[in-house]
Design an enzyme around this catalytic site. Structure first.
Site, mmCIF file in Angstrom:
data_model
loop_
_atom_site.group_PDB
_atom_site.id
_atom_site.type_symbol
_atom_site.label_atom_id
_atom_site.label_comp_id
_atom_site.label_asym_id
_atom_site.label_seq_id
_atom_site.Cartn_x
_atom_site.Cartn_y
_atom_site.Cartn_z
ATOM 1 N N ASP A 1 -5.532 -2.632 -3.187
ATOM 2 C CA ASP A 1 -4.625 -2.497 -2.053
ATOM 3 C C ASP A 1 -4.066 -3.836 -1.589
ATOM 4 O O ASP A 1 -4.803 -4.779 -1.293
ATOM 5 C CB ASP A 1 -5.352 -1.814 -0.900
ATOM 6 C CG ASP A 1 -4.397 -1.213 0.103
ATOM 7 O OD1 ASP A 1 -3.612 -1.968 0.697
ATOM 8 O OD2 ASP A 1 -4.422 0.020 0.274
ATOM 9 N N SER B 1 0.837 -1.193 0.000
ATOM 10 C CA SER B 1 0.000 0.000 0.000
ATOM 11 C C SER B 1 0.881 1.255 0.000
ATOM 12 O O SER B 1 1.831 1.339 -0.777
ATOM 13 C CB SER B 1 -0.954 -0.040 1.199
ATOM 14 O OG SER B 1 -1.955 0.943 1.081
#
Length: 402
Positions: free
Chosen positions: A218, A47
């Site tokens: 993500d 991320s």
């Protein structure tokens, strides 16, 4: 004794990692004054941590310079550098969601391309990455053997697989586990955008995989083994920089327990499960394996696939939601209005808002917190960062975690 650096996700909270890296660079210089290069030869990120990981990896030949550059970026960041904050952009996204929820897009004959996809448009982040990232230097650091491997993770919304995309200084066999696999690729800004696409907040990214295209989001989603890539790359010591305290997050201002929770309060627990919960479980598994390895005869361990791996975690000693609650008014008015619809513009929803609080007053406070928290573990880190005097390195002493 290969040393790895793992950086977890957390949106704007990842500013904490910049401060931690600045302290690590200072400690590395203290441990070996004549060495400029980074002591970490394996870098893994997820991320927003994937963006930090790629940035610092591109400066493997000058750790202090790379850390200073990352601190500068985070110290001067603003929300409009990451996602659209202008009234037309925010209002358009809100209007599409309102129309879809109230009437259904089928009623109005919405084409698939007109369906609401995410809460925010992170187009500005794509431009920021293009300006600040030097992927040519990643390849250069690998060619010069200053870096062994760089990995970023993402999840395929199309197939449900959790992917580790990596570059390495030499061919490394990709691994495959249940719902987890790896691919050796030439990393691009698209891989970072995919890894940092917070679900429902930022759009998925289309990437090519095995000759076909899939949509990725993500990498913190379903990341059941955050330490796995570093271990696959041969790390025996791993420094993990988190983006949130390991303790459960609670609202900065406790609401009446009889009042139904806002969407932001629910959302902050969902995001905590995505970004914060998997690390602790993975470290527990690793400690269990370490105890098993200690029972193996020393003559057996080298021939086995099991090795002792020590982990040191650097994580915030202060509650991020309390810090975020003091900075909510620094968000652009358009974003505060949008968050207000879900209760994210109040102290009780500050933890949710903290993932989107890309404003310098908030990020500078996190940078300073990361710097202090890292220096608090100075003694053990100096031991880890000191180059071996020669010969076979000793088995690392047990790491102290926070």
């Amino acid at each position: 004794m290969r040393l790895a650096l793992v950086m977890m996700g957390g949106g704007a909270r990842a500013a904490y990692q910049a401060g931690a890296l600045r302290a690590l660079a200072e400690l590395a210089q203290e441990a070996s004054p004549e060495r400029r290069e980074m002591p970490f030869t394996v870098i893994c990120g997820t991320s927003a941590g994937a963006i930090n990981a790629t940035s610092i990896a591109s400066h493997a030949d000058h750790f202090a310079q790379g850390a200073a550059r990352l601190v500068d970026v985070w110290s001067n960041i603003s929300a409009d550098q990451v996602y659209r904050t202008d009234w037309p952009g925010v209002a358009a996204a809100g209007a599409r969601w309102l129309a879809a929820l109230a009437f259904g897009w089928a009623t109005f004959g919405f084409a698939a391309r007109r369906m609401p996809r995410t809460l925010l448009d992170n187009g500005p982040l794509e431009h920021l990455l293009a300006r600040t990232m030097n992927f040519h230097r990643i390849e250069q650091m690998l060619d010069e053997r200053r870096l062994h491997a760089l990995a970023v993770t993402a999840i395929s919304y199309s197939s449900g697989r959790h992917l580790t995309f990596y570059q390495a200084s030499e061919p490394i066999s990709a691994w495959r586990r249940a719902q987890r696999t790896a691919r050796m690729v030439a990393l691009t800004p698209a891989h970072l955008l995919a890894s940092a696409s917070i679900p429902y907040v930022f759009p998925a990214v289309r990437l090519e995989l095995d000759g076909r295209h899939e949509y990725f989001g993500d990498g913190s989603i379903r990341q059941i083994a955050p330490l796995s890539p570093a271990i696959h790359f041969g790390a025996r010591r791993i420094v993990v920089i988190g983006a949130g305290a390991p303790s459960p997050e609670v609202p900065a201002a406790r609401p009446d327990i009889d009042v139904y929770p806002s969407l932001a309060q629910i959302g902050q627990q969902v995001l905590a499960s995505v970004f914060l919960d998997s690390l602790g479980a993975d470290i527990e598994r690793l400690e269990h394996i370490n105890r098993v390895v200690l029972q193996l005869p020393h003559t057996v361990e080298p021939e086995s696939a099991w090795h002792h791996v020590d982990v040191l975690t650097i994580a915030p000693r202060k509650r991020i939601e309390l810090i975020a609650a003091r900075h909510l008014l620094e968000l652009p008015a358009s974003v505060r209005m949008l968050l207000g619809a879900v209760g994210g513009n109040r102290a009780s929803g500050a933890a949710f808002a903290s993932y989107l609080l890309f404003e310098r007053a908030f990020t500078c406070e996190l940078i300073e917190l990361g710097y202090r928290d890292t220096l608090a573990q100075r003694e053990v880190l100096l031991t880890w960062l000191k180059p071996p005097a020669g010969g076979e390195p000793a088995r690392p002493e047990a790491a102290r975690r926070v």
